[in-house]
Design a protein around this motif. Structure first.
Motif, PDB file in Angstrom:
ATOM      1  N   ALA A  13       3.308  -4.492  -1.954  1.00  0.00           N
ATOM      2  CA  ALA A  13       2.212  -5.136  -1.693  1.00  0.00           C
ATOM      3  C   ALA A  13       0.722  -4.523  -1.608  1.00  0.00           C
ATOM      4  O   ALA A  13      -0.046  -5.088  -2.075  1.00  0.00           O
ATOM      5  CB  ALA A  13       2.337  -5.837   0.011  1.00  0.00           C
ATOM      6  N   GLY A  14       0.873  -3.393  -1.130  1.00  0.00           N
ATOM      7  CA  GLY A  14      -0.304  -2.734  -1.240  1.00  0.00           C
ATOM      8  C   GLY A  14      -0.727  -2.233  -2.514  1.00  0.00           C
ATOM      9  O   GLY A  14      -2.018  -2.209  -2.665  1.00  0.00           O
TER      10      GLY A  14
ATOM     11  N   ARG B  74      -5.348   1.548   2.343  1.00  0.00           N
ATOM     12  CA  ARG B  74      -5.852   0.473   3.387  1.00  0.00           C
ATOM     13  C   ARG B  74      -4.834  -0.465   3.601  1.00  0.00           C
ATOM     14  O   ARG B  74      -5.027  -0.909   4.862  1.00  0.00           O
ATOM     15  CB  ARG B  74      -7.297   0.085   2.906  1.00  0.00           C
ATOM     16  N   SER B  75      -4.056  -1.092   2.684  1.00  0.00           N
ATOM     17  CA  SER B  75      -3.152  -2.070   3.053  1.00  0.00           C
ATOM     18  C   SER B  75      -1.822  -1.651   3.590  1.00  0.00           C
ATOM     19  O   SER B  75      -0.932  -2.341   4.174  1.00  0.00           O
ATOM     20  CB  SER B  75      -3.069  -3.012   1.732  1.00  0.00           C
ATOM     21  N   ILE B  76      -1.727  -0.352   3.187  1.00  0.00           N
ATOM     22  CA  ILE B  76      -0.182   0.319   3.520  1.00  0.00           C
ATOM     23  C   ILE B  76      -0.110   0.915   4.814  1.00  0.00           C
ATOM     24  O   ILE B  76       0.930   0.686   5.339  1.00  0.00           O
ATOM     25  CB  ILE B  76       0.202   1.318   2.375  1.00  0.00           C
TER      26      ILE B  76
ATOM     27  N   ALA C  62      -5.055   1.737  -2.226  1.00  0.00           N
ATOM     28  CA  ALA C  62      -3.806   0.806  -1.460  1.00  0.00           C
ATOM     29  C   ALA C  62      -3.379   1.315  -0.034  1.00  0.00           C
ATOM     30  O   ALA C  62      -2.950   0.490   0.516  1.00  0.00           O
ATOM     31  CB  ALA C  62      -2.601   0.880  -2.325  1.00  0.00           C
TER      32      ALA C  62
ATOM     33  N   GLU D 124      -6.210   4.637  10.146  1.00  0.00           N
ATOM     34  CA  GLU D 124      -6.841   3.336   9.540  1.00  0.00           C
ATOM     35  C   GLU D 124      -8.500   3.646   9.350  1.00  0.00           C
ATOM     36  O   GLU D 124      -9.237   3.170   8.672  1.00  0.00           O
ATOM     37  CB  GLU D 124      -6.542   2.402  10.426  1.00  0.00           C
TER      38      GLU D 124
ATOM     39  N   SER E 129     -10.539   3.534   6.010  1.00  0.00           N
ATOM     40  CA  SER E 129     -11.410   2.130   5.687  1.00  0.00           C
ATOM     41  C   SER E 129     -12.909   2.597   5.813  1.00  0.00           C
ATOM     42  O   SER E 129     -13.862   1.924   5.892  1.00  0.00           O
ATOM     43  CB  SER E 129     -11.057   1.360   7.024  1.00  0.00           C
TER      44      SER E 129
ATOM     45  N   SER F 236      -2.308  -5.194  -4.101  1.00  0.00           N
ATOM     46  CA  SER F 236      -3.745  -5.737  -3.432  1.00  0.00           C
ATOM     47  C   SER F 236      -4.771  -4.988  -4.363  1.00  0.00           C
ATOM     48  O   SER F 236      -6.073  -5.414  -3.975  1.00  0.00           O
ATOM     49  CB  SER F 236      -3.947  -5.012  -2.203  1.00  0.00           C
TER      50      SER F 236
END
Length: 327
Positions: A185-186, A219-221, A217, A287, A291, A189
């Motif tokens: 999913a990451g 940031r989403s993982i 990726a 995070e 970010s 994205s």
């Protein structure tokens, strides 16, 4: 005939500045009385719960303090942390390979990765641990050779599958199935234009993944991976059923001997809460690192309070007012 004197000074309504409901200098943020009441109620309930728990003699807090840093408990804590680190690293690595296979152009790789994820996510972790621990009942010997051909090496299964290896295999392989979907999913994205640009510059697919796709990726993982790490800490308590000396198994050994069940369980609870709290802090720091440059912050707008001598009355414009620009 009386002379009329016209003044160029615009008309001013004196009541405009005197009424605090209409003057912006008296404005303030709305008061949320409901929130204040909610805070008071929550604090009162929290204080009552803390008081009841701390003064309940059935918890036997002196026993908790006695065993909290005892040697066997700390040893079990070390086993729990070691299992978490090793199983999580293996799970992330295998999950990354599965995620890449799921996004591959090869139908065979996609099907094999999907079958793996379907099986390990569809069966309980406790059942997987029991199967790994009792592997010798199904396969007494582990053989290395050519399928339907000669056998080169052979080992006794009981010598290979110890409680430690069964725990690591069960935790890591189960975690890999979940991490594969998180990483996939990451990777999805990230905009497809990033990979196309990397290929336009002559990068190979592997290098584009390492240098371009995976860093973006992250940031989403990272957030779901942090949740999985915390879940792994708690999932290690399941290995106590296969006689693995983790934190829960250590306190169980003590209360089976002393019959102090509740205080020993409180020792384990406090240690689990302490570890997960530290992991939450680490997850927040990671995070924030990944970010950078993407967080949205509102500008710090400061109100300017005008002094009394700087107060100016609002001007009510009239249709007959002559402006300087019109002359």
């Amino acid at each position: 005939m009386t002379d009329k004197t016209y003044s160029s000074t615009p008309a001013v309504r004196d009541d405009y500045t005197q009424d605090p409901r209409r003057n912006v200098e008296f404005s303030h943020a709305p008061r949320h009385y409901g929130r204040w009441v909610a805070w008071i109620v929550v604090l009162l309930i929290a204080a009552d719960v803390i008081w009841a728990v701390s003064h309940n003699q059935n918890f036997e807090w002196h026993v908790v303090a006695q065993w909290f840093t005892e040697g066997s408990v700390l040893k079990g804590l070390g086993v729990t942390l070691g299992l978490t680190v090793v199983s999580m690293l293996l799970g992330v690595f295998i999950g990354l390979m599965l995620a890449i296979a799921r996004l591959s152009d090869s139908i065979l790789l996609r099907k094999l990765a999907g079958l793996y994820i379907w099986f390990f996510r569809g069966t309980p972790l406790l059942v997987q641990l029991l199967f790994w621990y009792n592997m010798s009942t199904l396969f007494p010997r582990v053989v290395l050779g050519i399928p339907f051909g000669p056998q080169y090496l052979s080992w006794n299964t009981n010598d290979l599958i110890t409680p430690l290896t069964a725990a690591i295999a069960g935790l890591a392989l189960n975690e890999a199935a979940y991490m594969a979907e998180i990483i996939r999913a990451g990777l999805l994205s990230v905009d497809n234009g990033q990979a196309e640009t990397a290929q336009a510059f002559g990068m190979s697919r592997g290098r584009a993944l390492r240098r371009i796709i995976i860093p973006q990726a992250m940031r989403s993982i990272i957030p779901p991976t942090g949740n999985q790490l915390i879940s792994m800490i708690k999932a290690t308590s399941l290995v106590s059923v296969i006689a693995m000396g983790d934190l829960l198994y250590s306190v169980q050994t003590v209360y089976n001997r002393t019959f102090e069940v509740v205080p020993m369980l409180m020792v384990a609870v406090i240690w689990y809460l302490f570890i997960t709290s530290l992991l939450n802090l680490g997850q927040s720091a990671i995070e924030r690192y990944y970010s950078r440059g993407t967080r949205r912050t509102l500008p710090n707008v400061k109100r300017r309070q005008s002094n009394a001598e700087e107060k100016t009355a609002p001007i009510i414009s009239t249709p007959d007012m002559v402006r300087k620009e019109d002359l």
